[in-house]
Each structure stands twice: as structure tokens, then as C-alpha cells.
Design an enzyme around this catalytic site. Structure first.
Site, PDB file in Angstrom:
ATOM      1  N   ASP A  74      32.933 -20.601  11.908  1.00  0.00           N
ATOM      2  CA  ASP A  74      31.922 -21.625  12.149  1.00  0.00           C
ATOM      3  C   ASP A  74      32.480 -23.023  11.913  1.00  0.00           C
ATOM      4  O   ASP A  74      33.551 -23.196  11.338  1.00  0.00           O
ATOM      5  CB  ASP A  74      30.701 -21.399  11.260  1.00  0.00           C
ATOM      6  CG  ASP A  74      31.031 -21.484   9.773  1.00  0.00           C
ATOM      7  OD1 ASP A  74      32.072 -20.929   9.362  1.00  0.00           O
ATOM      8  OD2 ASP A  74      30.266 -22.111   9.021  1.00  0.00           O
ATOM      9  N   GLU A 141      30.722 -20.049   6.779  1.00  0.00           N
ATOM     10  CA  GLU A 141      31.366 -20.553   5.571  1.00  0.00           C
ATOM     11  C   GLU A 141      30.776 -21.889   5.144  1.00  0.00           C
ATOM     12  O   GLU A 141      30.619 -22.171   3.957  1.00  0.00           O
ATOM     13  CB  GLU A 141      32.875 -20.690   5.816  1.00  0.00           C
ATOM     14  CG  GLU A 141      33.697 -21.038   4.580  1.00  0.00           C
ATOM     15  CD  GLU A 141      33.885 -22.530   4.376  1.00  0.00           C
ATOM     16  OE1 GLU A 141      34.406 -22.917   3.313  1.00  0.00           O
ATOM     17  OE2 GLU A 141      33.523 -23.317   5.268  1.00  0.00           O
TER      18      GLU A 141
END
Length: 482
Positions: A74, A141
Site C-alpha cells: 500500500d 502498513e
């Protein structure tokens, strides 16, 4: 400038075509799954959405220990105010400026897209030497490490892990801070401002912002704290009424801009304007080194309902009082340069019936993390807020006699003729969570040089990508036998 290694930048270009906002990584998961399966590699997606792709050892390396290469899929999605961009559909547009790779008006996504690209380049290569490799791509994350949090023991099987999510080439990280978020919420009643009140918008933009861990010690201005300072100052002089306060977006970013709407007696308009001009000049001087491009603006605003007086005053007092920035430096002499404990007031959001303030606390010492979180919570509670704190994530403690650290340092010295810096980092890495599920896992973290991550000024120093690639190739050739 030539982009080398070409195989890495080709993969990075493909990644940047794929929307991958935190918590909305479905398109990236599908891409990674198809990538592995199309190459005949064992590919699995766990129930959380983490992806693992395994590649067999090359001839002669079958008896080496299995190495895990790990990055997160991400990215932080931020853009300039005047840029039209849909992070759920639009590809990131990049350009080269000298030796730096940038994005056009948005975050670049090199955090941690470049780590993913390095892994994919290895999986796609037939001319490098390595033992068995497990390439792991975690999701989400940036907004809570929930991918790593949701990973069950046994998903990874390697004995050594290299995290490719660090931002300064030549620095090898062997520990990280733990962290926790605090959300304070005030329920508000809306009411008309007293008759004869003047409405104004107070705005601030152009701050550098940055990562709330890596950049917290760089004395950068926080838009929320600056605007709150002025509001608190004026509360002492006049009957200030708060209508809205909006600034910041992400728990792990120092807020770069903000906008407040307030009302005050019409006959105080000239006084408030004069105070604003004096205040902004002083703040510009205060941050003349770190934030040279800040822009202040005060303008007439339309009349609207305001927050009830008691609650509005409590919110302003809390934002003035709450800790922000470095709380303590590390006590160990060899780590005296490292921030130990900090807090970042990250976002204020106004809704019709409530006002929310999000902040994040970090520490390499978990007892001090608890203390910092309690301090922040107490301020908000005194101001009448409902406070919720997450479980957070643990610190990653350095592993004594780490074989992987030794190999990483020795291969770096061999390649570049100098020693890397072996450090801890005041930011959260997924290694902290991995260390709980895999207590015997030997880990290091390194990566190419990035600057201004989590902002539209994010950029990647191109020459360091080849350095990291060459270093990683040398490490893989020197992994010991099982």
C-alpha cells in the site's frame, strides 16, 4: 538520467499503474497473484490479503537458508490541493529531475513501491544467484500495520528476513519504535453566533510536513499546533467562537495545511487582523529554516452555526496543551542521537455533531510509550473528550549476535569500501510484529534513499536503487547453509 537497474524501474512503472491506497489494495493483490502464477511460482494469499511468492534456489544454492524479502504493497495517498487526481483509479505520473524521481502533484508511492519492485525484479530474473526466496507483500502498513498484524505464524517459513522499507541508503536498521494512536472526540451542540459577530477563515498551507516518525525531530511546523496557538491567544482577548477546524489527514504524517472558521465581535475585527499579522510574522521567523514556504491567509467567511461555547473553548485549550514533537531522546550513549519517545497531533476533523482529533505516539521503550499515551489521553479527558486508544504495535528489539546483520555489514563494506551505519529507527516497521510471531527470525531493514515521504514532494534518489540492488545480490550469494 538512466534508470538503473532497468528491471527494477520497469517493475516500479508497472506498480504505479495500479491503485493501491491503504485498505483498498485489492487491485494490487490481484496483480501480485497473477504475477506469481503466470511465472509458475508458488503463490498464496492469506485471509488478511498478504501475498507470498516463493522461488526455488538456483543451482548450487539449494542448501542455503531460506531468505524472506518483505515490503508493503500500500501507499500513502496525498496530493496538492489544486491537483485533480483519483487514487482509486488514476496511475501515478512520474518525472525525473536531475537524479531524483518525482510524481506530478501526488505522493510517488516509492514508499514502499520501490521495495515491491525490487522483489518482483528478483522473481522475474533468471540470471542471479540465490537460495530459496520467499517474497512477501503485506497490505495496509501505512494505516495500522494490519497486514502484518493479521499474518498468522507459519505463513512465512524462512529463517532470515530483509525488510525493504527503509529510506536512507547506507543505513542498516536493526530495531524500530512501537506506536499507538489516540482518537479524541467531542460531541458538540450547534448554535447561532451572537448578533453582530464577524466570521473569518484562518488558513495555513505550504508547510513541509513529513513522516511523523522519521521527521519528528527536524523542528518542522505542525499546522494544527500553529492554528491552535493563535486561537488560544485570541481567546484571552475576545469572545471567540469556533465553527470548524480541519487540518491533516493521516496519523503518520505531520499536517502541512489547515483551515479554521471562527466568529468574534465585529468591533474586534481590526484587532484580530492586526494580531494575525503580528502572529504570522513571528511564526514565519520561528520556522525560517525548516518551513520557508508557509502561506497564511485570513478572509471573510459566510455565517454558519458555531460550536457551543464551552466545548469550543475546551477543544482549543486541548490543542494548545497537548504534547507534540520529541518527548525524550534515547538514554544509551551510542544511540543518543535517536528519538526515543514522541507524539504527533496528526488530524483535526469537524463534523456537524462532533469534532475528532487524531494523534500518534511512538517510543522505542514500551513503558515510555504507555506514559506518553497516558499523558495525551489525560489532556483530552480534562478537556471533556471521549478518548479511544488502539492496541498499537510493538517495538523491534535488536537481536544479539545477528548473523544477518554481520553478513549485511560485511557485504556492504566489500562492495562500497566503507561501513554502513547500523541503527534503530523512530518509526514503526512491520519487523516489530514479525518478531512477536517469529521470535527466532533474524531481521534487518534497508532501502534506497527517499525524501519527503507521505507528501506530494516525495522523491526517490535514483542512484541509490542500483546500490541497494547490488548489495542485495551480494547478500543473497553469501547466505549461510542450513
Amino acid at each position: 538520467m538512466e534508470l538503473r537497474p532497468a528491471r527494477v524501474f520497469e517493475q516500479f512503472a508497472e506498480i504505479n499503474k495500479i491503485p493501491r491506497p491503504s485498505k483498498r489494495e485489492e487491485k494490487m493483490i490481484a496483480f501480485l497473484k497473477a504475477f506469481g502464477e503466470s511465472r509458475g511460482l508458488e503463490t498464496k494469499v492469506d485471509e488478511t490479503g498478504n501475498v507470498i511468492i516463493r522461488k526455488a534456489a538456483t543451482p548450487g544454492y539449494e542448501n542455503r537458508q531460506t531468505v524472506i524479502l518483505q515490503s508493503h504493497m500500500d501507499m500513502v495517498c496525498d496530493k496538492l490541493v489544486d491537483v485533480e487526481f483519483d487514487f482509486d483509479n488514476d496511475p501515478i505520473q512520474t518525472y525525473i529531475d536531475g537524479e531524483w524521481l518525482h510524481a506530478k502533484g501526488t505522493t510517488l508511492g516509492a514508499d514502499d513501491g520501490i521495495g515491491c519492485a525490487i522483489e518482483l525484479a528478483i522473481l522475474d530474473s533468471e540470471d542471479i544467484e540465490h537460495g530459496e526466496i520467499e517474497c512477501v507483500f503485506t497490505r495496509d502498513e501505512e494505516t495500522g500495520l494490519t497486514g502484518a498484524e493479521g499474518m498468522k505464524a507459519g505463513f512465512m517459513t524462512g529463517s532470515m528476513l530483509i525488510n525493504l522499507d527503509s529510506e536512507d541508503e547506507g543505513q542498516i536498521f536493526v530495531s524500530c519504535a512501537g506506536g499507538r494512536n489516540t482518537l479524541a472526540t467531542w460531541s458538540v451542540e450547534r448554535e447561532d453566533a451572537p448578533e453582530g459577530y464577524f466570521f473569518a477563515t484562518l488558513a495555513l498551507k505550504g508547510l513541509n510536513g513529513g513522516h511523523s516518525g522519521d521527521d519528528i525531530n527536524k523542528k518542522r511546523a505542525n499546522a494544527i499546533k500553529i492554528l491552535a496557538r493563535f486561537l488560544y491567544q485570541e481567546m484571552q482577548k475576545t469572545d471567540l467562537r469556533l465553527a470548524s477546524f480541519n487540518s491533516g489527514k493521516l496519523h503518520n504524517a505531520i499536517p502541512r495545511d489547515g483551515r479554521v472558521v471562527v466568529a468574534f465581535p465585529e468591533d474586534m475585527k481590526d484587532n484580530v487582523r492586526a494580531d494575525w499579522n503580528v502572529f504570522t510574522a513571528k511564526v514565519e521567523d520561528e520556522f525560517h529554516v525548516t518551513d520557508m514556504a508557509m502561506v497564511f491567509d485570513m478572509a471573510t467567511a459566510d455565517t454558519e452555526k458555531v460550536v457551543d461555547k464551552a466545548t469550543g473553548d475546551s477543544i482549543i485549550r486541548a490543542l494548545q496543551a497537548v504534547d507534540n514533537g520529541v518527548f525524550a531522546m534515547c538514554q544509551d550513549e551510542e544511540l543518543a542521537w535517536l528519538v526515543e519517545t514522541s507524539s504527533n497531533v496528526a488530524a483535526v476533523t469537524t463534523f456537524p455533531e462532533r469534532v475528532e482529533v487524531l494523534s500518534s505516539q511512538r517510543s522505542n521503550v514500551m513503558s515510555n510509550l504507555d506514559n506518553q499515551c497516558a499523558t495525551v489521553k489525560a489532556v483530552y479527558e480534562l478537556a471533556g473528550a471521549k478518548v479511544v486508544q488502539g492496541d498499537g504495535y510493538p517495538a523491534w528489539k535488536p537481536k544479539a549476535d545477528s548473523q544477518l546483520t554481520k553478513i549485511t555489514v560485511e557485504t556492504y563494506r566489500k562492495l562500497f569500501g566503507k561501513d554502513p551505519k547500523v541503527l534503530g529507527i523512530h518509526a514503526g516497521l512491520e519487523c516489530g510484529l514479525f518478531s512477536e510471531r517469529y521470535p527466532d527470525l533474524d531481521m534487518v531493514s534497508f532501502g534506497p534513499t527517499l525524501r519527503n515521504v507521505h507528501t506530494p514532494d516525495e522523491c526517490l534518489y535514483i542512484p541509490t536503487v542500483e546500490m541497494v540492488w547490488n548489495h542485495l545480490m551480494e547478500i543473497l550469494k553469501n547466505i549461510p547453509e542450513k
